[in-house]
Scaffold this motif. Sequence first.
Motif, PDB file in Angstrom:
ATOM      1  N   ALA A  38      28.246  44.171  -5.962  1.00  0.00           N
ATOM      2  CA  ALA A  38      28.426  42.750  -6.202  1.00  0.00           C
ATOM      3  C   ALA A  38      28.457  41.805  -7.473  1.00  0.00           C
ATOM      4  N   VAL A  73      29.759  39.862 -10.315  1.00  0.00           N
ATOM      5  CA  VAL A  73      28.851  39.062 -11.137  1.00  0.00           C
ATOM      6  C   VAL A  73      28.802  38.795 -12.791  1.00  0.00           C
ATOM      7  N   SER A  74      28.323  40.094 -13.200  1.00  0.00           N
ATOM      8  CA  SER A  74      28.577  39.554 -14.088  1.00  0.00           C
ATOM      9  C   SER A  74      29.205  39.410 -15.075  1.00  0.00           C
ATOM     10  N   PHE A 111      23.056  32.129 -13.224  1.00  0.00           N
ATOM     11  CA  PHE A 111      23.487  34.197 -12.823  1.00  0.00           C
ATOM     12  C   PHE A 111      23.241  33.319 -10.840  1.00  0.00           C
ATOM     13  N   ILE A 145      25.990  32.034  -9.795  1.00  0.00           N
ATOM     14  CA  ILE A 145      27.210  32.852  -9.364  1.00  0.00           C
ATOM     15  C   ILE A 145      26.940  33.541  -8.074  1.00  0.00           C
ATOM     16  N   SER A 146      25.795  34.270  -7.697  1.00  0.00           N
ATOM     17  CA  SER A 146      25.476  35.101  -7.104  1.00  0.00           C
ATOM     18  C   SER A 146      25.518  34.399  -5.918  1.00  0.00           C
ATOM     19  N   ALA A 166      28.964  34.358  -4.143  1.00  0.00           N
ATOM     20  CA  ALA A 166      29.556  34.891  -4.094  1.00  0.00           C
ATOM     21  C   ALA A 166      29.905  35.001  -2.723  1.00  0.00           C
ATOM     22  N   PRO A 169      26.280  38.699  -0.935  1.00  0.00           N
ATOM     23  CA  PRO A 169      25.653  37.568  -2.402  1.00  0.00           C
ATOM     24  C   PRO A 169      24.371  38.991  -2.757  1.00  0.00           C
TER      25      PRO A 169
END
Lengths: 238, 85
Positions: free
Chosen positions: A37, A41-42, A104, A107-108, A111, A118
């Motif tokens: 995950a 995300v990155s 960051f 968005i995490s 997720a 997440p």
Amino acid sequence: MMTSLVACDNSFMIKSLYSFRIPGIDYDFSINTTHVAMLLVSLFILIMAIIARIKINKANASDTPGFFQNVIELIVEMLGSMVDGIMGKNANKFVNYITTLFIFIIISNIAGLFGLRPPTADYGVTLALGLITFVLVQFNGIKKNRGKHFTALFQPIWFLFPINLIGEFAVPLSLSLRLFGNVMSGTVLMGLIYDLLGPYTVAYPSVLHAYFDLFSGCIQAYVFSMLTMVYVNDKIAD
Amino acid sequence: MNISGQEFIQAMSAIGAGIAMIAGVGPGVGQGIAAGHGASAVGRNPGAKSDITSTMLLGQAVAETTGLYGFAVAIILMFVQPFKG
């Protein structure tokens, strides 16, 4: 291995997807859902950043900006003014880090909406974020105040030293536990709600996703970056 | 019915997790008080709504910490099971 009565195999736990051994070390290393995950995300943030960079390079001052450019400008301006409002004249030094952190974490946290677990629901991730803040605070405090940074621990009276020391070390702990606890409680509750009616789960969890993932996630991203700024500003303010 | 030591520990862990979540009462009261005062502040001075809201959210998030400590303890008792032996 004994199956546990309390911890049944629920969908919200961290799962190992692939495990391997490094020769010479007696430990099972594993690639788990958090790694995947976080990588996704990155990658998402990286691709968005590259697209934004290309768009901004191509942009002309006389053109009407498109939708994407408008959104990018909105985000950058909003976060910039947020940092500016707290840190004042020191804002330029920290705006890059705080913006990265905010994007960051947000968005995490959301997720979970896209079917990922997440990454911030893993204490390893949030503790790392908390420790970065701790190092940032201490480094800037020492850089600004030199010796006074340490004598401030004895400040009102010398026997308050242990309490001041605990206060310094509680910063990363409470920051990371706050983020972890909020996201993890949302994840656990969503997992339980999905298991509640089994195959008859239709549409109703989406309403709860809006609260647990979107609302809670945005608030926590805001709070984490805000508290980071407040702690750093506390040390470097005149 | 015979209860083995292992089962007893698991049952007690579950009860302990439930007791740990009583910690959720405090932050609920605290956040409610903060939200109430925030609402009355907005009513008195609607121009400062954004400032009041951000201060309120920050304070609420800090007040929430103790409840989350209880939650962390509950999660550890349920899923990590440190007393399993």
